[in-house]
Design an enzyme around this catalytic site. Structure first.
Site, PDB file in Angstrom:
ATOM      1  N   CYS A  90       0.824  -1.224   0.000  1.00  0.00           N
ATOM      2  CA  CYS A  90       0.000   0.000   0.000  1.00  0.00           C
ATOM      3  C   CYS A  90       0.851   1.264   0.000  1.00  0.00           C
ATOM      4  O   CYS A  90       0.617   2.190  -0.779  1.00  0.00           O
ATOM      5  CB  CYS A  90      -0.988  -0.006   1.172  1.00  0.00           C
ATOM      6  N   HIS A 128      -2.621   1.217   7.016  1.00  0.00           N
ATOM      7  CA  HIS A 128      -2.958   1.211   5.589  1.00  0.00           C
ATOM      8  C   HIS A 128      -3.020   2.636   5.055  1.00  0.00           C
ATOM      9  O   HIS A 128      -3.341   3.580   5.777  1.00  0.00           O
ATOM     10  CB  HIS A 128      -4.312   0.531   5.375  1.00  0.00           C
ATOM     11  N   HIS A 186      -6.091   1.998  -4.272  1.00  0.00           N
ATOM     12  CA  HIS A 186      -5.097   1.510  -3.304  1.00  0.00           C
ATOM     13  C   HIS A 186      -4.666   0.096  -3.662  1.00  0.00           C
ATOM     14  O   HIS A 186      -5.310  -0.604  -4.438  1.00  0.00           O
ATOM     15  CB  HIS A 186      -5.681   1.554  -1.880  1.00  0.00           C
TER      16      HIS A 186
END
Length: 307
Positions: free
Chosen positions: A212, A265, A277
């Site tokens: 990520c 995240h 993402h």
């Protein structure tokens, strides 16, 4: 700490391991020279990919031609710091271990020389215009030796090579962020869209697989914007943005305990209450609607690096 020794990554993507004991037998293709990155990814099951994170095996990755600082040598392994990847772990760069065979010592390129950067998802480096050598990742950067309309001759860690002129951009000095639309944030999202459906890879920093924060880092780097390597640190820098002020290209951070715990995240705001993402080992890069996204309640802070 004595930092005299520098080495250069001599494989398309060098995986940076937590310690020399971290790799498993199935990771052999990732430890070779030349590295077999596609073969390695193909070999791994979802459980194998999850184990990269759960077993704390991988720290990050580095692209071909990247210069690193050597801090320790242990038989077939070298501990490096990666100055291009900012982290609180080490002031001089991201730390980890790389197989010795994937690094070479080479003289520094002349200061201020022009560079060629791969802007296609992948690009082949050629030994000569008819012989392929290595498949390189998006954003691989190499010094330019010569250029024609069709080819760019580049200095590689192991001699001269050739890249197709239409697969690179030439950078002379520092890169000035720009897009055709004039909005860097939207440009970050458009670059990200090119990698939709690319499977997630823990520690991934190449167009063969991103995690990520590696995805956020790389989409910014295309525009000459340097941000920290990890989501927890990306969330502490840049400009703080209120939810109602979000624009495409802003980074959204998510934390455990409905936003009160540790950040785990990051995604890129894509406009219209959506986010692009690289989600998790069982998924691929995607665009999600934030109102129905499973981590929506964990959104804790948003940052802008592009203005």
């Amino acid at each position: 700490m004595s930092m005299q020794k520098r080495m250069t990554v001599a494989v398309s993507v060098a995986t940076v391991w937590t310690k020399p004991e971290s790799p498993r037998p199935l990771d052999e293709p990732a430890l070779m020279h030349p590295v077999e990155i596609r073969e390695w990814l193909k070999l791994m099951t979802i459980d194998d990919k999850l184990d990269l994170w759960e077993g704390n095996r991988i720290q990050t990755q580095i692209l071909y031609g990247t210069k690193v600082l050597v801090v320790e040598e242990l038989e077939d392994w070298i501990k490096v710091l990666i100055p291009q990847q900012g982290t609180h772990k080490e002031a001089l760069g991201y730390p980890g271990w790389v197989p010795r065979c994937q690094l070479v010592t080479e003289p520094e390129a002349p200061a201020g020389s022009k560079s060629a950067e791969v802007i296609t998802a992948q690009a082949w480096l050629y030994r000569n215009p008819s012989e392929r050598l290595i498949e390189l990742s998006y954003l691989t950067l190499l010094p330019v030796l010569d250029e024609t309309e069709e080819w760019v001759k580049v200095k590689t860690p192991e001699g001269a090579g050739y890249l197709k002129a239409n697969e690179v951009r030439l950078i002379d000095g520092s890169l000035i962020p720009e897009t055709g639309e004039g909005h860097i944030g939207r440009g970050i999202v458009e670059q990200g869209r090119r990698f939709l459906d690319l499977p997630y890879l823990w520690g991934g920093m190449s167009s063969f697989g991103y995690d990520c924060s590696g995805f956020a880092y790389s989409m910014h780097r295309y525009f000459g914007i340097s941000i920290p390597r990890d989501a927890s640190e990306q969330a502490k820098q840049g400009m703080l943005i209120a939810k109602e002020q979000l624009e495409p290209g802003d980074l959204l951070f998510f934390a455990y305990e409905e936003g009160k715990g540790a950040i785990h995240h990051v995604g890129i705001y894509a406009g219209d209450n959506r986010m692009i993402h690289s989600p998790e080992s069982i998924k691929s890069i995607e665009i999600v609607d934030l109102s129905s996204y499973k981590l929506a309640k964990e959104h804790c802070v948003s940052r802008r690096y592009w203005s």
